[in-house]
Scaffold this motif. Structure first.
Motif, PDB file in Angstrom:
ATOM      1  N   THR A  11       0.769  -1.320   0.262  1.00 11.89           N
ATOM      2  CA  THR A  11       0.176  -0.428  -0.074  1.00 11.89           C
ATOM      3  C   THR A  11       0.424   1.169   0.433  1.00 11.89           C
ATOM      4  O   THR A  11       0.095   2.326  -1.061  1.00 11.89           O
ATOM      5  N   HIS A  12       2.238   1.104   0.982  1.00 10.46           N
ATOM      6  CA  HIS A  12       3.350   1.871   0.721  1.00 10.46           C
ATOM      7  C   HIS A  12       4.372   1.423   1.410  1.00 10.46           C
ATOM      8  O   HIS A  12       4.126   0.948   2.489  1.00 10.46           O
ATOM      9  N   ALA A  13       5.113   2.874   0.948  1.00  8.71           N
ATOM     10  CA  ALA A  13       7.082   2.736   1.327  1.00  8.71           C
ATOM     11  C   ALA A  13       7.357   2.815   2.944  1.00  8.71           C
ATOM     12  O   ALA A  13       7.799   3.623   3.009  1.00  8.71           O
TER      13      ALA A  13
ATOM     14  N   THR B 294       8.346   1.275   6.496  1.00  6.56           N
ATOM     15  CA  THR B 294       8.820   0.449   7.507  1.00  6.56           C
ATOM     16  C   THR B 294       7.733  -0.773   8.343  1.00  6.56           C
ATOM     17  O   THR B 294       8.282  -1.868   8.049  1.00  6.56           O
ATOM     18  N   ASP B 295       6.028   0.024   8.721  1.00  2.00           N
ATOM     19  CA  ASP B 295       5.463  -0.565   9.370  1.00  2.00           C
ATOM     20  C   ASP B 295       5.099  -1.495   8.436  1.00  2.00           C
ATOM     21  O   ASP B 295       3.952  -1.740   8.645  1.00  2.00           O
ATOM     22  N   HIS B 296       4.871  -0.931   6.618  1.00  6.64           N
ATOM     23  CA  HIS B 296       3.752  -1.700   5.917  1.00  6.64           C
ATOM     24  C   HIS B 296       4.572  -2.956   5.148  1.00  6.64           C
ATOM     25  O   HIS B 296       4.509  -3.869   4.586  1.00  6.64           O
ATOM     26  N   ILE B 297       6.121  -2.542   5.186  1.00  9.01           N
ATOM     27  CA  ILE B 297       6.939  -3.021   4.147  1.00  9.01           C
ATOM     28  C   ILE B 297       8.291  -4.415   4.532  1.00  9.01           C
ATOM     29  O   ILE B 297       9.147  -4.753   4.593  1.00  9.01           O
TER      30      ILE B 297
ATOM     31  N   GLY C 139      -4.562   1.610   3.466  1.00  8.97           N
ATOM     32  CA  GLY C 139      -3.273   1.324   3.816  1.00  8.97           C
ATOM     33  C   GLY C 139      -3.488   2.641   5.560  1.00  8.97           C
ATOM     34  O   GLY C 139      -4.337   2.397   5.397  1.00  8.97           O
ATOM     35  N   ASP C 140      -2.489   3.546   4.431  1.00 13.02           N
ATOM     36  CA  ASP C 140      -2.795   4.525   5.636  1.00 13.02           C
ATOM     37  C   ASP C 140      -3.351   5.223   5.218  1.00 13.02           C
ATOM     38  O   ASP C 140      -3.518   6.865   5.997  1.00 13.02           O
ATOM     39  N   VAL C 141      -4.272   5.659   4.173  1.00 11.67           N
ATOM     40  CA  VAL C 141      -5.104   6.584   3.585  1.00 11.67           C
ATOM     41  C   VAL C 141      -5.836   7.048   4.943  1.00 11.67           C
ATOM     42  O   VAL C 141      -7.145   7.992   5.185  1.00 11.67           O
TER      43      VAL C 141
ATOM     44  N   GLY D 157      -5.212   0.264   7.489  1.00 10.73           N
ATOM     45  CA  GLY D 157      -3.459  -0.004   7.847  1.00 10.73           C
ATOM     46  C   GLY D 157      -3.340   0.012   9.588  1.00 10.73           C
ATOM     47  O   GLY D 157      -2.266  -0.840  10.045  1.00 10.73           O
ATOM     48  N   HIS D 158      -4.003   0.366  10.381  1.00 10.89           N
ATOM     49  CA  HIS D 158      -3.824   1.250  11.590  1.00 10.89           C
ATOM     50  C   HIS D 158      -5.305   0.683  11.410  1.00 10.89           C
ATOM     51  O   HIS D 158      -6.060   1.015  11.448  1.00 10.89           O
ATOM     52  N   GLY D 159      -5.296   0.011  12.960  1.00 10.82           N
ATOM     53  CA  GLY D 159      -6.923  -0.100  13.335  1.00 10.82           C
ATOM     54  C   GLY D 159      -8.208  -1.335  12.848  1.00 10.82           C
ATOM     55  O   GLY D 159      -7.677  -2.233  12.251  1.00 10.82           O
TER      56      GLY D 159
END
Ligand SMILES: [Zn+2]
Length: 239
Positions: free
Chosen positions: A58-60, A62-65, A172-174, A222-224
């Motif tokens: 979803t995006h680069a 560190t908490d996702h890749i 993601g985090d959007v 991405g969170h929650g």
């Protein structure tokens, strides 16, 4: 083709397992130290690293890749696909990630300090480089059951993924529904992430409104926790 979507709420960020008849895909892969948990979540759907075909990013950040390099050691066949503008940051070149300097006085607040500490402990400060990452193409999408949407702002290459013919969106985090920097007692709800985390907060806000205005009735953030839109408003999605 995807038969099943498994949303995993990790310790501090989330990932999604897409199960198909000929293997599994992932959307995101958590922090570096989450890699063993990602492997466990593959096992929970009856898959192993050898079955992993693609990791959609979803995006680069560190908490996702972060988990990807370790996963690739056991799954060298897996293809890592990102939005065009996030290819280089995923490869480790010029990441648009929040810095200690940018966080500034926020770190004096206990919730933010605790979040920063746990992020660091999960490997959040490690340099992550996925040299094989490349931009997702129409051909990649044609062989999958998801539809990417470009939603720049949080990062330039932020990408949301629509699943299940438009009913579900991996944001993601959007859009997040909670975050470790929010008070725990605050009820989850779909919202833009704190502006400090976004490369272009104005664009990020527009992107979150775009996704919230879409036809999707289920948000996998991405969170929650995952949430579903009902006649009464947004409610927690029962697992
Ligand atoms: Zn995140």
């Amino acid at each position: 083709m995807t038969d099943e979507v498994t949303f995993v709420e990790g310790p501090a960020s989330n990932w999604i397992v897409l199960t198909g008849s000929d293997g599994v895909d992932l959307i995101d892969a958590g922090y570096p130290d989450d890699a063993p948990l990602v492997v466990e979540s593959l096992a929970a759907v009856g898959a192993a690293l050898g079955d992993l075909r693609r990791i959609w990013v979803t995006h680069a950040h560190t908490d996702h890749i972060g988990g990807i390099p370790e996963l690739l050691r056991g799954a060298p066949q897996a293809v890592v696909l990102t939005g065009r503008a996030d290819v280089e940051p995923t490869r480790g070149i010029g990441r648009e990630q929040v810095t200690v300097a940018k966080l500034g006085a926020r770190l004096l607040r206990p919730l933010w300090f605790r979040w920063a500490l746990s992020a660091a402990r999960a490997g959040g400060l490690r340099d992550i480089a996925v040299p094989t990452a490349r931009a997702l193409t129409a051909a990649d999408v044609a062989g999958s059951a998801l539809e990417p949407i470009e939603v720049p702002g949080h990062t330039d290459g932020s990408t949301a993924f629509v699943l299940d013919h438009g009913a579900v969106v991996a944001t993601g985090d959007v859009i997040v529904t909670h975050h470790p920097t929010l008070p725990r007692r605050q009820p989850p709800r779909p919202q833009a992430i704190d502006a400090v985390f976004s490369h272009d907060p104005g664009l990020a806000r527009d992107a979150s409104l775009t996704l919230l205005g879409s036809t999707a009735t289920v948000v996998l953030p991405g969170h929650g926790p995952a949430m579903a839109r009902t006649l009464q408003g947004w409610e927690l999605l029962e697992g």
